[in-house]
Design an enzyme around this catalytic site. Structure first.
Site, PDB file in Angstrom:
ATOM      1  N   GLN A  99       0.847  -1.188   0.000  1.00  0.00           N
ATOM      2  CA  GLN A  99       0.000   0.000   0.000  1.00  0.00           C
ATOM      3  C   GLN A  99       0.886   1.243   0.000  1.00  0.00           C
ATOM      4  O   GLN A  99       0.383   2.352  -0.115  1.00  0.00           O
ATOM      5  CB  GLN A  99      -0.874   0.019   1.257  1.00  0.00           C
ATOM      6  N   HIS A 117      -1.246   1.516  -4.458  1.00  0.00           N
ATOM      7  CA  HIS A 117      -1.591   2.934  -4.376  1.00  0.00           C
ATOM      8  C   HIS A 117      -0.641   3.814  -5.187  1.00  0.00           C
ATOM      9  O   HIS A 117      -0.496   4.996  -4.913  1.00  0.00           O
ATOM     10  CB  HIS A 117      -1.630   3.377  -2.903  1.00  0.00           C
ATOM     11  N   CYS A 125       1.643  14.873 -15.596  1.00  0.00           N
ATOM     12  CA  CYS A 125       0.839  16.019 -16.018  1.00  0.00           C
ATOM     13  C   CYS A 125      -0.600  15.566 -16.220  1.00  0.00           C
ATOM     14  O   CYS A 125      -0.854  14.573 -16.896  1.00  0.00           O
ATOM     15  CB  CYS A 125       1.394  16.582 -17.320  1.00  0.00           C
ATOM     16  N   CYS A 128      -1.277  16.433 -20.456  1.00  0.00           N
ATOM     17  CA  CYS A 128      -0.606  15.710 -21.546  1.00  0.00           C
ATOM     18  C   CYS A 128      -0.036  14.367 -21.095  1.00  0.00           C
ATOM     19  O   CYS A 128       0.424  13.583 -21.918  1.00  0.00           O
ATOM     20  CB  CYS A 128       0.483  16.568 -22.180  1.00  0.00           C
ATOM     21  N   CYS A 149       3.573  21.552 -15.568  1.00  0.00           N
ATOM     22  CA  CYS A 149       4.229  20.740 -16.590  1.00  0.00           C
ATOM     23  C   CYS A 149       5.046  21.619 -17.538  1.00  0.00           C
ATOM     24  O   CYS A 149       4.554  22.631 -18.027  1.00  0.00           O
ATOM     25  CB  CYS A 149       3.164  19.970 -17.372  1.00  0.00           C
ATOM     26  N   CYS A 152       3.996  20.694 -21.780  1.00  0.00           N
ATOM     27  CA  CYS A 152       2.846  21.262 -22.496  1.00  0.00           C
ATOM     28  C   CYS A 152       2.603  22.710 -22.105  1.00  0.00           C
ATOM     29  O   CYS A 152       1.638  23.317 -22.529  1.00  0.00           O
ATOM     30  CB  CYS A 152       1.597  20.407 -22.279  1.00  0.00           C
ATOM     31  N   ASN A 216       2.495  -6.636  13.225  1.00  0.00           N
ATOM     32  CA  ASN A 216       2.068  -5.239  13.315  1.00  0.00           C
ATOM     33  C   ASN A 216       2.301  -4.721  14.731  1.00  0.00           C
ATOM     34  O   ASN A 216       2.247  -5.482  15.693  1.00  0.00           O
ATOM     35  CB  ASN A 216       0.575  -5.114  12.950  1.00  0.00           C
TER      36      ASN A 216
HETATM   37  P1  NAD Z   1      -1.687   2.910   8.381  1.00  0.00           P
HETATM   38  O1  NAD Z   1      -0.899   4.145   8.545  1.00  0.00           O
HETATM   39  O2  NAD Z   1      -3.142   2.964   8.372  1.00  0.00           O
HETATM   40  O3  NAD Z   1      -1.297   1.819   9.487  1.00  0.00           O
HETATM   41  C1  NAD Z   1       0.011   1.533   9.793  1.00  0.00           C
HETATM   42  C2  NAD Z   1       0.034   0.381  10.795  1.00  0.00           C
HETATM   43  O4  NAD Z   1       1.406   0.065  11.015  1.00  0.00           O
HETATM   44  C3  NAD Z   1      -0.600   0.713  12.137  1.00  0.00           C
HETATM   45  O5  NAD Z   1      -1.505  -0.311  12.491  1.00  0.00           O
HETATM   46  C4  NAD Z   1       0.601   0.736  13.111  1.00  0.00           C
HETATM   47  O6  NAD Z   1       0.302   0.185  14.351  1.00  0.00           O
HETATM   48  C5  NAD Z   1       1.593  -0.138  12.405  1.00  0.00           C
HETATM   49  N1  NAD Z   1       3.006   0.185  12.685  1.00  0.00           N
HETATM   50  C6  NAD Z   1       3.555   1.379  12.976  1.00  0.00           C
HETATM   51  N2  NAD Z   1       4.889   1.258  13.123  1.00  0.00           N
HETATM   52  C7  NAD Z   1       5.184  -0.051  12.934  1.00  0.00           C
HETATM   53  C8  NAD Z   1       6.397  -0.800  12.943  1.00  0.00           C
HETATM   54  N3  NAD Z   1       7.585  -0.223  13.166  1.00  0.00           N
HETATM   55  N4  NAD Z   1       6.315  -2.131  12.709  1.00  0.00           N
HETATM   56  C9  NAD Z   1       5.124  -2.729  12.468  1.00  0.00           C
HETATM   57  N5  NAD Z   1       3.951  -2.068  12.451  1.00  0.00           N
HETATM   58  C10 NAD Z   1       3.986  -0.738  12.655  1.00  0.00           C
HETATM   59  O7  NAD Z   1      -1.126   2.333   7.084  1.00  0.00           O
HETATM   60  P2  NAD Z   1      -1.847   1.542   6.021  1.00  0.00           P
HETATM   61  O8  NAD Z   1      -2.704   0.487   6.607  1.00  0.00           O
HETATM   62  O9  NAD Z   1      -0.780   1.200   5.103  1.00  0.00           O
HETATM   63  O10 NAD Z   1      -2.902   2.523   5.268  1.00  0.00           O
HETATM   64  C11 NAD Z   1      -2.753   3.887   5.040  1.00  0.00           C
HETATM   65  C12 NAD Z   1      -2.475   4.300   3.585  1.00  0.00           C
HETATM   66  O11 NAD Z   1      -1.582   5.392   3.612  1.00  0.00           O
HETATM   67  C13 NAD Z   1      -1.752   3.285   2.796  1.00  0.00           C
HETATM   68  O12 NAD Z   1      -2.646   2.752   1.922  1.00  0.00           O
HETATM   69  C14 NAD Z   1      -0.660   4.019   2.029  1.00  0.00           C
HETATM   70  O13 NAD Z   1      -1.019   4.191   0.686  1.00  0.00           O
HETATM   71  C15 NAD Z   1      -0.571   5.361   2.606  1.00  0.00           C
HETATM   72  N6  NAD Z   1       0.730   5.683   3.246  1.00  0.00           N
HETATM   73  C16 NAD Z   1       1.908   5.317   2.663  1.00  0.00           C
HETATM   74  C17 NAD Z   1       3.122   5.594   3.291  1.00  0.00           C
HETATM   75  C18 NAD Z   1       4.419   5.168   2.633  1.00  0.00           C
HETATM   76  O14 NAD Z   1       4.463   5.061   1.418  1.00  0.00           O
HETATM   77  N7  NAD Z   1       5.456   4.865   3.406  1.00  0.00           N
HETATM   78  C19 NAD Z   1       3.151   6.264   4.503  1.00  0.00           C
HETATM   79  C20 NAD Z   1       1.917   6.651   5.078  1.00  0.00           C
HETATM   80  C21 NAD Z   1       0.717   6.332   4.443  1.00  0.00           C
HETATM   81 ZN    ZN Z   2       1.725  18.508 -19.724  1.00  0.00          ZN
END
Ligand code: NAD
Ligand code: ZN
Length: 248
Positions: A99, A117, A125, A128, A149, A152, A216
């Site tokens: 995610q 995601h 952009c 374009c 952009c 364009c 988790n």
């Molecule tokens: P979330 O933020 O909803 O949940 C994160 C979970 O990770 C929590 O339950 C928390 O308890 C747990 N957590 C925190 N630190 C931890 C660790 N060190 N080890 C293990 N678990 C830990 O995240 P989600 O469920 O991924 O959903 C939120 C959306 O936000 C995602 O779909 C994502 O697209 C986006 N997001 C992405 C990033 C990234 O790219 N790094 C950062 C923040 C949010």
């Molecule tokens: Zn463009």
């Protein structure tokens, strides 16, 4: 011990699949959305990260991105990402569905990464379709807000991430479900499992007969479906798991 039990399950896995959420990158210094210290205690996600508000106030979105971007772009994979790449290399996982949009699984050496995601490493952009690297756009945010952009001549640029209200990328969702249905072991790491349809991925795997391992920091709604639940930090738990497996 639960880590031993998880390693036994993975030791016999032939089509193991991992799914990760923001928690796997927390130890790389990227804040999660939910949970302690989560970004949602400071920003209203629907205001900041929805396509409607982006189109209404792109500069507002990009101002948050200017603040948050440098830390995300500078982040390095942590031992959790590295352990997942090692498990794939050892044949215990076929890949990772994520995610996250931070690109850290690829940096750690994971070869099959399904990004549900999108990716925050690029921008596109809206007119374009030209893509640019996010790092290049990030560098000009101080003088250009919102960034536009150059191909364009001035349409809006948006990171290639899925915002609230936007459809998920169909090929990635299909690939994730295909891998989930075929999985014999499903390892979920650092996801609160409350965002759908992402949370549907482990559900499909369990319905198709996979054993579920949840790693988790906090309890999740899926813990009761799991064969093994490990409440801990992924940067500590996953390397232990990988070490047990390589010693086996
Ligand atoms: P979330 O933020 O909803 O949940 C994160 C979970 O990770 C929590 O339950 C928390 O308890 C747990 N957590 C925190 N630190 C931890 C660790 N060190 N080890 C293990 N678990 C830990 O995240 P989600 O469920 O991924 O959903 C939120 C959306 O936000 C995602 O779909 C994502 O697209 C986006 N997001 C992405 C990033 C990234 O790219 N790094 C950062 C923040 C949010
Ligand atoms: Zn463009």
């Amino acid at each position: 011990m639960t880590i031993e039990r998880a390693s036994e399950l993975l030791a016999s896995a032939r089509t193991g699949l991992a799914m990760t959420g923001a928690g796997v990158s927390a130890e790389s210094g990227i804040p999660t959305f939910r949970g302690e210290g989560g970004l949602w205690s400071r920003y209203d996600p629907v205001k900041v990260a929805s396509i409607d508000s982006f189109l209404e106030d792109p500069a507002g979105y990009w101002r948050v991105a200017r603040e948050r971007g440098p830390a995300v772009l500078a982040a390095r994979p942590n031992p959790g990402h590295i352990a997942l790449a090692a498990l794939e290399k050892a044949g215990r996982l076929v890949g990772v569905v994520t995610q996250n949009t931070d690109g850290l699984h690829q940096d750690a050496g994971s070869r099959r990464v399904v990004e549900l995601h999108g990716s925050g490493r690029a921008v596109q952009c809206l007119d374009c379709g030209t893509r640019e690297r996010r790092s290049e756009v990030q560098a000009r945010l101080d003088v250009e807000m919102p960034p536009r952009c150059r191909a364009c001549g001035g349409a809006l640029l948006k990171p290639t991430v899925v915002l609230f209200g936007e459809p998920m990328p169909i090929p990635a969702v299909e690939e994730a479900f295909t891998l989930a249905k075929a999985a014999d072991v499903m390892l979920v790491v650092g996801s609160s499992l409350v965002v759908y349809p992402a949370a549907q991925v482990p559900l499909k795997a369990v319905e198709a007969g996979a054993a579920l391992i949840v790693v988790n920091a906090e309890p999740t709604p899926f813990d009761r479906l799991a064969t093994v639940v490990i409440h801990g930090r992924s940067g500590e738990v996953l390397p232990q798991l990988a070490a047990l497996l390589s010693a086996a």
